[in-house]
Design a protein around this motif. Structure first.
Motif, PDB file in Angstrom:
ATOM      1  N   VAL A 169      37.284 -22.747  30.277  1.00  0.00           N
ATOM      2  CA  VAL A 169      37.325 -21.955  29.054  1.00  0.00           C
ATOM      3  C   VAL A 169      36.544 -20.668  29.283  1.00  0.00           C
ATOM      4  O   VAL A 169      35.358 -20.690  29.589  1.00  0.00           O
ATOM      5  CB  VAL A 169      36.719 -22.738  27.870  1.00  0.00           C
ATOM      6  N   LEU A 170      37.220 -19.556  29.135  1.00  0.00           N
ATOM      7  CA  LEU A 170      36.589 -18.264  29.356  1.00  0.00           C
ATOM      8  C   LEU A 170      35.717 -17.866  28.173  1.00  0.00           C
ATOM      9  O   LEU A 170      35.903 -18.357  27.059  1.00  0.00           O
ATOM     10  CB  LEU A 170      37.657 -17.203  29.587  1.00  0.00           C
ATOM     11  N   VAL A 206      31.995 -18.726  22.638  1.00  0.00           N
ATOM     12  CA  VAL A 206      32.739 -17.734  21.879  1.00  0.00           C
ATOM     13  C   VAL A 206      33.801 -17.235  22.851  1.00  0.00           C
ATOM     14  O   VAL A 206      33.514 -16.490  23.782  1.00  0.00           O
ATOM     15  CB  VAL A 206      31.832 -16.601  21.368  1.00  0.00           C
ATOM     16  N   ALA A 207      35.017 -17.719  22.655  1.00  0.00           N
ATOM     17  CA  ALA A 207      36.101 -17.435  23.601  1.00  0.00           C
ATOM     18  C   ALA A 207      36.709 -16.058  23.384  1.00  0.00           C
ATOM     19  O   ALA A 207      37.154 -15.416  24.337  1.00  0.00           O
ATOM     20  CB  ALA A 207      37.180 -18.514  23.490  1.00  0.00           C
ATOM     21  N   ASP A 208      36.731 -15.608  22.121  1.00  0.00           N
ATOM     22  CA  ASP A 208      37.342 -14.313  21.824  1.00  0.00           C
ATOM     23  C   ASP A 208      36.806 -13.831  20.482  1.00  0.00           C
ATOM     24  O   ASP A 208      36.673 -14.624  19.543  1.00  0.00           O
ATOM     25  CB  ASP A 208      38.864 -14.460  21.763  1.00  0.00           C
ATOM     26  N   THR A 209      36.492 -12.561  20.378  1.00  0.00           N
ATOM     27  CA  THR A 209      36.085 -11.968  19.107  1.00  0.00           C
ATOM     28  C   THR A 209      36.245 -10.457  19.167  1.00  0.00           C
ATOM     29  O   THR A 209      36.121  -9.858  20.237  1.00  0.00           O
ATOM     30  CB  THR A 209      34.638 -12.327  18.718  1.00  0.00           C
ATOM     31  N   ASP A 210      36.512  -9.874  18.003  1.00  0.00           N
ATOM     32  CA  ASP A 210      36.469  -8.421  17.887  1.00  0.00           C
ATOM     33  C   ASP A 210      35.245  -8.015  17.063  1.00  0.00           C
ATOM     34  O   ASP A 210      35.060  -6.859  16.749  1.00  0.00           O
ATOM     35  CB  ASP A 210      37.765  -7.857  17.290  1.00  0.00           C
ATOM     36  N   PHE A 251      45.416 -19.644  21.778  1.00  0.00           N
ATOM     37  CA  PHE A 251      44.305 -20.164  22.569  1.00  0.00           C
ATOM     38  C   PHE A 251      44.252 -21.691  22.610  1.00  0.00           C
ATOM     39  O   PHE A 251      44.103 -22.275  23.685  1.00  0.00           O
ATOM     40  CB  PHE A 251      42.964 -19.628  22.040  1.00  0.00           C
ATOM     41  N   TYR A 252      44.326 -22.372  21.456  1.00  0.00           N
ATOM     42  CA  TYR A 252      44.003 -23.797  21.470  1.00  0.00           C
ATOM     43  C   TYR A 252      44.919 -24.669  22.333  1.00  0.00           C
ATOM     44  O   TYR A 252      44.444 -25.672  22.877  1.00  0.00           O
ATOM     45  CB  TYR A 252      43.785 -24.372  20.064  1.00  0.00           C
ATOM     46  N   PRO A 253      46.184 -24.322  22.561  1.00  0.00           N
ATOM     47  CA  PRO A 253      46.959 -25.145  23.503  1.00  0.00           C
ATOM     48  C   PRO A 253      46.419 -25.077  24.939  1.00  0.00           C
ATOM     49  O   PRO A 253      46.613 -26.002  25.718  1.00  0.00           O
ATOM     50  CB  PRO A 253      48.374 -24.558  23.432  1.00  0.00           C
ATOM     51  N   THR A 254      45.706 -23.999  25.280  1.00  0.00           N
ATOM     52  CA  THR A 254      45.159 -23.861  26.636  1.00  0.00           C
ATOM     53  C   THR A 254      44.054 -24.874  26.914  1.00  0.00           C
ATOM     54  O   THR A 254      43.697 -25.084  28.066  1.00  0.00           O
ATOM     55  CB  THR A 254      44.625 -22.437  26.909  1.00  0.00           C
TER      56      THR A 254
END
Length: 186
Positions: free
Chosen positions: A24-25, A113-117, A158-161
């Motif tokens: 998980v990045l 925190v995998a992704d945020t703006d 994201f969540y299927p990954t």
């Protein structure tokens, strides 16, 4: 002999958690100060049996996040329930890179925190232990009670990954249980 088996099992579990979490990045150049403030948890997805049994009865909750020294986060949570608003405070302890945490008090072994703006949405990955079972959860945070279509798309992509499926997901309905004055600890 039994103690050796238990210790070996714990070591293998930690190794497995490290390997599972490594895929998980993290949000590049995560900035805890920009991440601070009020977030609404507008959607969740998990393979946790407890969550799956209750997901249709859950309501939108909030997280008020404050950046602390050393990259840790102080997180104040409000959970609306039928009997009022339940409050919980936890410290998210930074491990390794910025945006990567553990929360021992909640059984969260790996939080990323995998992704945020920072200004409108965040996708938060959680690998946890509850009642002796390991599970994966992904939450969609929004700065407002209505997540943007792009935020929802990012979350759904994201969540299927991490092995989660659409039937494990719930969009959380709004609640005013935490806006009244009768707040209590869980």
């Amino acid at each position: 002999m039994a103690l050796k088996c238990v210790l070996l099992g714990q070591v293998l579990l930690l190794l497995w958690v490290s390997v599972a979490g490594a895929e998980v990045l993290l949000q590049p150049d995560f900035d805890a100060k920009k991440f601070s403030g009020l977030w609404y948890v507008v959607s969740m997805v998990s393979d946790c049996k407890v969550f799956l049994g209750k997901k249709d009865h859950l309501l939108m909750s909030t997280r008020t996040i404050e950046a602390m020294a050393g990259g840790n986060l102080s997180v104040h949570m409000q959970f609306p329930r039928a009997d009022g608003c339940h409050l919980l405070d936890a410290e998210y302890l930074r491990v390794g890179s910025e945006g990567h945490f553990r929360v021992p008090a909640l059984g969260y072994l790996d939080v990323r925190v995998a992704d945020t703006d920072y200004s409108s949405f965040a996708v938060v990955y959680i690998y946890k232990e509850l009642e002796g079972a390991l599970s994966t959860m992904v939450q969609l945070y929004s700065r407002t009670q209505e997540a943007s279509p792009q935020a929802v798309k990012t979350f759904r992509d994201f969540y299927p990954t991490v092995g989660l499926e659409d039937d494990m997901m719930v969009m959380l309905p709004k609640s005013d249980a935490c806006s009244s004055g009768d707040k209590e600890a869980p």
